[in-house]
Design a protein around this motif. Structure first.
Motif, short mmCIF file in Angstrom:
data_model
loop_
_atom_site.label_atom_id
_atom_site.label_comp_id
_atom_site.label_asym_id
_atom_site.label_seq_id
_atom_site.Cartn_x
_atom_site.Cartn_y
_atom_site.Cartn_z
N ALA A 1 -64.31 8.62 -20.97
CA ALA A 1 -64.70 8.38 -19.57
C ALA A 1 -64.66 6.89 -19.28
N ILE A 2 -64.01 6.53 -18.22
CA ILE A 2 -63.97 5.13 -17.80
C ILE A 2 -65.07 4.94 -16.77
N ARG A 3 -65.93 4.04 -17.01
CA ARG A 3 -67.02 3.81 -16.06
C ARG A 3 -66.90 2.41 -15.49
N PHE A 4 -67.07 2.31 -14.20
CA PHE A 4 -67.00 1.00 -13.55
C PHE A 4 -68.40 0.47 -13.31
N GLY A 5 -69.33 0.73 -14.21
CA GLY A 5 -70.67 0.20 -14.00
C GLY A 5 -71.69 1.30 -14.20
N ASN A 6 -72.77 1.24 -13.47
CA ASN A 6 -73.84 2.20 -13.68
C ASN A 6 -73.62 3.51 -12.94
N LEU A 7 -72.99 3.43 -11.79
CA LEU A 7 -72.73 4.64 -11.04
C LEU A 7 -71.44 5.26 -11.55
N SER A 8 -71.46 6.56 -11.74
CA SER A 8 -70.19 7.19 -12.09
C SER A 8 -69.55 7.66 -10.79
N VAL A 9 -68.57 6.94 -10.35
CA VAL A 9 -67.97 7.27 -9.06
C VAL A 9 -66.80 8.21 -9.25
N TYR B 1 -70.29 -0.95 3.32
CA TYR B 1 -69.05 -1.53 2.81
C TYR B 1 -69.35 -2.10 1.43
N PRO B 2 -68.61 -1.71 0.39
CA PRO B 2 -69.07 -1.99 -0.98
C PRO B 2 -69.07 -3.45 -1.40
N LEU B 3 -68.55 -4.34 -0.57
CA LEU B 3 -68.71 -5.76 -0.86
C LEU B 3 -70.19 -6.10 -1.06
N TYR B 4 -71.06 -5.42 -0.29
CA TYR B 4 -72.49 -5.77 -0.37
C TYR B 4 -73.07 -5.40 -1.72
N THR B 5 -72.89 -4.15 -2.15
CA THR B 5 -73.43 -3.78 -3.46
C THR B 5 -72.76 -4.59 -4.57
N ALA B 6 -71.46 -4.85 -4.42
CA ALA B 6 -70.75 -5.62 -5.45
C ALA B 6 -71.39 -7.00 -5.60
N THR B 7 -71.67 -7.64 -4.48
CA THR B 7 -72.23 -8.98 -4.53
C THR B 7 -73.67 -8.95 -5.06
N GLY C 1 -68.14 6.06 -3.06
CA GLY C 1 -67.86 4.63 -3.18
C GLY C 1 -68.60 3.79 -2.15
N PHE C 2 -69.16 4.44 -1.13
CA PHE C 2 -69.88 3.72 -0.08
C PHE C 2 -71.37 4.04 -0.11
N GLY C 3 -71.69 5.12 -0.83
CA GLY C 3 -73.07 5.62 -0.83
C GLY C 3 -73.23 6.67 0.26
N THR D 1 -74.61 15.29 -0.24
CA THR D 1 -73.57 15.32 0.78
C THR D 1 -72.32 14.62 0.23
N TRP D 2 -71.18 15.01 0.76
CA TRP D 2 -69.90 14.46 0.29
C TRP D 2 -69.06 14.05 1.48
N HIS D 3 -68.38 12.93 1.35
CA HIS D 3 -67.56 12.39 2.44
C HIS D 3 -66.30 11.75 1.88
N PHE D 4 -65.46 11.32 2.77
CA PHE D 4 -64.45 10.31 2.40
C PHE D 4 -64.22 9.40 3.59
N ARG D 5 -63.70 8.22 3.29
CA ARG D 5 -63.34 7.31 4.38
C ARG D 5 -61.84 7.25 4.49
N THR D 6 -61.35 7.41 5.70
CA THR D 6 -59.93 7.17 5.96
C THR D 6 -59.81 6.17 7.09
N THR D 7 -58.82 5.31 7.01
CA THR D 7 -58.58 4.40 8.12
C THR D 7 -57.92 5.20 9.25
N ILE D 8 -57.98 4.64 10.45
CA ILE D 8 -57.28 5.27 11.58
C ILE D 8 -56.02 4.47 11.91
N LEU D 9 -55.47 3.78 10.88
CA LEU D 9 -54.39 2.84 11.13
C LEU D 9 -52.97 3.41 11.15
#
Lengths: 523, 523
Positions: free
Chosen positions: B3-11, B217-223, B483-485, B490-498
């Motif tokens: 298992a590859i883990r990117f930290g404490n949360l298993s995303v 936006y995960p910049l916040y948790t990352a920082t 990835g966003f919390g 509950t389960w979601h995903f984010r898609t851009t509208i671009l």
């Protein structure tokens, strides 16, 4: 008089012509206080974020290259613009290796490629040469939507990484892999990113220790402060042209060991602020030492094009390490490069890269992940780096002009470096090692005891007093040696060798007069 | 299976079509191992820097927007290029708000100004309009040596700071001071720089706490991870269009207080990934709450131009705070803006700024000093920001074209946002709030219990399983809600509208088929 301190070291905190307020607190008042209902009577309501509650590591950061003397220079510049009379007509900014700011012409080919990348409509313009168009097309073809306005991969645009690897391979005669190359905002960001990997929040002899040269480029101490790492200072030997002796490395390591867990050694070659170029033998000795001590090597090689002295030659740490064979060829190394220095001097574009050699794959995963949270560095800087590692080749239309511009810059730097060290050495009480490489002279000044005392009374370093006086008397802005570190009891300053020849001649003549006057005042 | 883990949360750590190695370890091996004498038999000699000895805070960073699914998308893209047959012909990168990468045309005026700044020889070219030349001349006149290749002041080029202040003043009808404006590498760098000020290395209830929205936006948790701060998660209310309730703020604060010293609240408006636009009343309530709790406000306002919904309007925190009067008008605030979003979408140029309001002057000194050690952000990004805050005015030659390009982008985004939420809501088991602003839809997916268990067995989040499957089946690359919390269960995903309208229609039709198939498989 309130003393302004930029951390634990008192480097320079005021200027000699101080009246009832320090210049710094004045300028700060100007910038941010009294904006939103704060009284002017000193009553300031309590803030969420105050000097006592903020990040203590940020407070410890020092960065003299843009410190108080430079801020004061900016103020003087504004006063001149507003018509105030001074003893000089302009400020000579010799504090920072900012090539274009001192009149160096941009490389035409590089700027053509960038203009084409930004405004591809120019591909139809017959006044742009084919090789510039070819470079821009190749670069854009690797950008999302063929636009320099798309994010790149966090490591950088693929073709740039490929071209950098090719450049390194050709430079060293040793293979380089594009996957080991990471673009960044100048070399600085790469240095910060790599140092960050080493840091822990542990204390005592588990605190991360990093060896840095003294004198050093203050980005290193600034970053170590920010990440609460222990700086292991090794001194360069001024008496033998700022060479680096293994005995001194061992001494510093022995002294530091009780205070930290040594993890890495930083070497700046060619040297900043000291201008020496390491011999191959010297590099081999450093690598052997690093291997014995199990250290990660950070090689700051941003001045790899700036070598002037007869007999001096740039050897990359990677090349030497690889040619030494196992076990040295398996050591962990980060080598940094920039578009800001060299003959191009494109500081504002903030291009840079790091090559990471022999890193643990798991660490690389973490490094890439941390990079990704920053998205990417400016793609314009990546395009500039692409030109530097893939310049016009013989037979291409831009080759001759490019070579001519490049050689003009490097020859002039060579000439100015010599002019500067010769001049300094002709003055009583100043000695200066030859400028073998990089962009700076770092002369030693014998400051009289009375001046040292006068500086102490003001709470500033003696060379800061000297540099503040130099600025106020002549308009020359240089950085005190105390901003880079130096042997106790010695005083220096760093000046760039960038100003145009004529301006430099005038500057050096004014400098001589200032120095005599300063010595007279305090003798 | 490792298992590859990117930290404490298993995303999300693997993909469904895994064979004997994880895709991630494969790609890492490709990138860095076996380069310098390391055996291929798994024997790796001990490194100075290993996963156990490296910075533990860097290990905790998570950044899903460029995480494993995105890396896998890159691999699939390469495989397609190499002629491999897939169920799709191309990858649709809806994971990141990267406007130009999805085909948005750059603003011609902005690119003309930049081309002129980089290659001033074009000032003689009559095909460039006068207003572009005027903007470029004004900008260059404030650069060292009139070159965009000179370092700027660490805070940014003076005229850009002046124009930003003017833009803010006009936007809010409230004065803004250029001295409070600091340019940066996108908004991200400013956010990191301001958060950094709050951090301490203290633990327990002295550890710095920062309130962040969930989803965020995960910049916040990352920082926060990198600086070892405590994230105080407040949940946005999906059932009332991701609104922000003061009760929830209070709840999260009460829960967090034993674990940290709360210092700041981050608000993203318009919301990322959630797309809501805060009402003025809501902003007033947040400000009152922050005042009661003595919090510094970080207002991420990078989508201030991206407001689509009828009746929605962007209100800056600064404007609201100032109009509320004392004591609110004296609160500390940082507001962030970027060139990457809006109608310009110039992500690769990495332009951004922060306005700092009511900060302690001593803290500003420290902030400026820390900035100075980074020298400056890319001056090209600053030039781009200059255009955005000082666009062509009525009567100027480029006005009409600029407005037309701007309105086309914003109108299309509005249309695509509606198309997307309508389509998602037409599918059984998916609900999606309207896209009031920003560039994303964040639909909720009802994932069957069997799929949740299948994901658990693979050590990944259920929405990561969904998104990996979506990618492998359709080529659509979106980011799992984990990835966003999100609220537990509950389960979601984010898609851009671009993506362009036609491409989006095709994508949405393929999406419906995929979803039915997924539900069938796991029902």
């Amino acid at each position: 008089m309130a003393a302004i301190r930029f951390g634990n070291l008192s480097v320079f905190t005021a200027r000699s012509s101080l009246k009832d307020k320090t210049w710094l607190s004045m300028s700060v008042k100007h910038t941010c206080a009294m904006k939103a209902g704060q009284g002017t009577n000193g009553q300031i309501r309590s803030k969420v974020l105050a000097i006592d509650s903020m990040n203590p590591h940020v407070k410890k950061i020092e960065y003299a290259v843009r410190g108080p003397i430079v801020i004061r220079a900016g103020e003087l510049e504004k006063e001149l613009q507003q018509g105030e009379k001074k003893k000089f007509n302009s400020i000579l900014r010799a504090n920072i290796g900012d090539c274009h700011a001192t009149g160096q012409e941009p490389l035409i080919f590089l700027r053509q490629v960038l203009a084409l990348c930004l405004y591809p409509q120019l591909m139809q313009d017959s006044s742009f040469p084919e090789d510039a168009k070819q470079r821009a097309s190749r670069f854009l073809s690797a950008c999302g939507g063929n636009s320099i306005g798309a994010y790149s991969d966090s490591a950088g645009v693929s073709v740039v990484r490929e071209d950098i690897a090719k450049y390194i391979s050709e430079r060293d005669g040793i293979p380089a892999d594009p996957e080991n190359i990471y673009l960044g905002t100048g070399a600085s960001e790469g240095i910060r990113n790599v140092l960050k990997l080493m840091m822990t929040s542990l204390e005592g002899n588990e605190r991360a220790g990093v060896m840095i040269p003294i004198p050093q480029y203050p980005l290193y101490t600034a970053t170590l402060s920010e990440y609460n790492a222990y700086p292991i200072n090794y001194y360069l030997d001024e008496s033998s042209n700022w060479s680096l002796s293994v005995e001194e490395l061992k001494r510093s390591m022995t002294e530091a060991r009780p205070h930290c867990k040594p993890k890495a050694i930083c070497v700046i070659n060619p040297g900043n602020p000291t201008g020496q170029v390491l011999t191959r033998k010297n590099i081999e000795d450093i690598i052997k030492f690093a291997h014995e001590e199990n250290l990660f090597i950070l090689a700051d090689e941003v001045y790899q094009h700036n070598v002037y002295a007869e007999g001096s030659e740039f050897h990359s740490f990677k090349k030497v390490m690889m040619e030494m064979g196992s076990p040295y060829s398996e050591m962990e190394l980060a080598s940094f490069m920039s578009t800001s220095k060299g003959y191009m001097g494109e500081c504002g574009l903030r291009g840079g890269y790091v090559e990471l050699v022999n890193l643990d794959p798991d660490v690389i995963v973490q490094f890439r992940k941390a990079l990704s949270a920053k998205l990417c560095c400016a793609v314009t800087g990546q395009a500039a780096m692409n030109v530097i590692v893939n310049p016009p080749k013989p037979g291409e239309p831009s080759y001759e002009l490019f070579e001519q511009q490049k050689n003009t810059v490097l020859n002039q730097l060579k000439e100015k470096g010599k002019m500067m060290s010769d001049m300094f050495n002709s003055i009583d009480g100043i000695t200066c090692n030859p400028v073998q490489g990089a962009m700076y002279a770092f002369p030693k000044i014998d400051i009289p005891k009375k001046a040292v005392e006068a500086a102490q009374a003001k709470g500033i370093a003696a060379d800061a007093l000297y540099c503040f006086n130099l600025l106020e008397e002549t308009g020359m802005c240089v950085v005190p040696g105390s901003g880079f570190g130096q042997r106790e009891g010695t005083w220096h300053f760093r000046t760039t060798i960038l100003p145009p020849v004529q301006q430099m001649k005038e500057m050096l003549s004014k400098f001589g007069d200032f120095h005599s006057k300063f010595m007279d005042t305090y003798s």
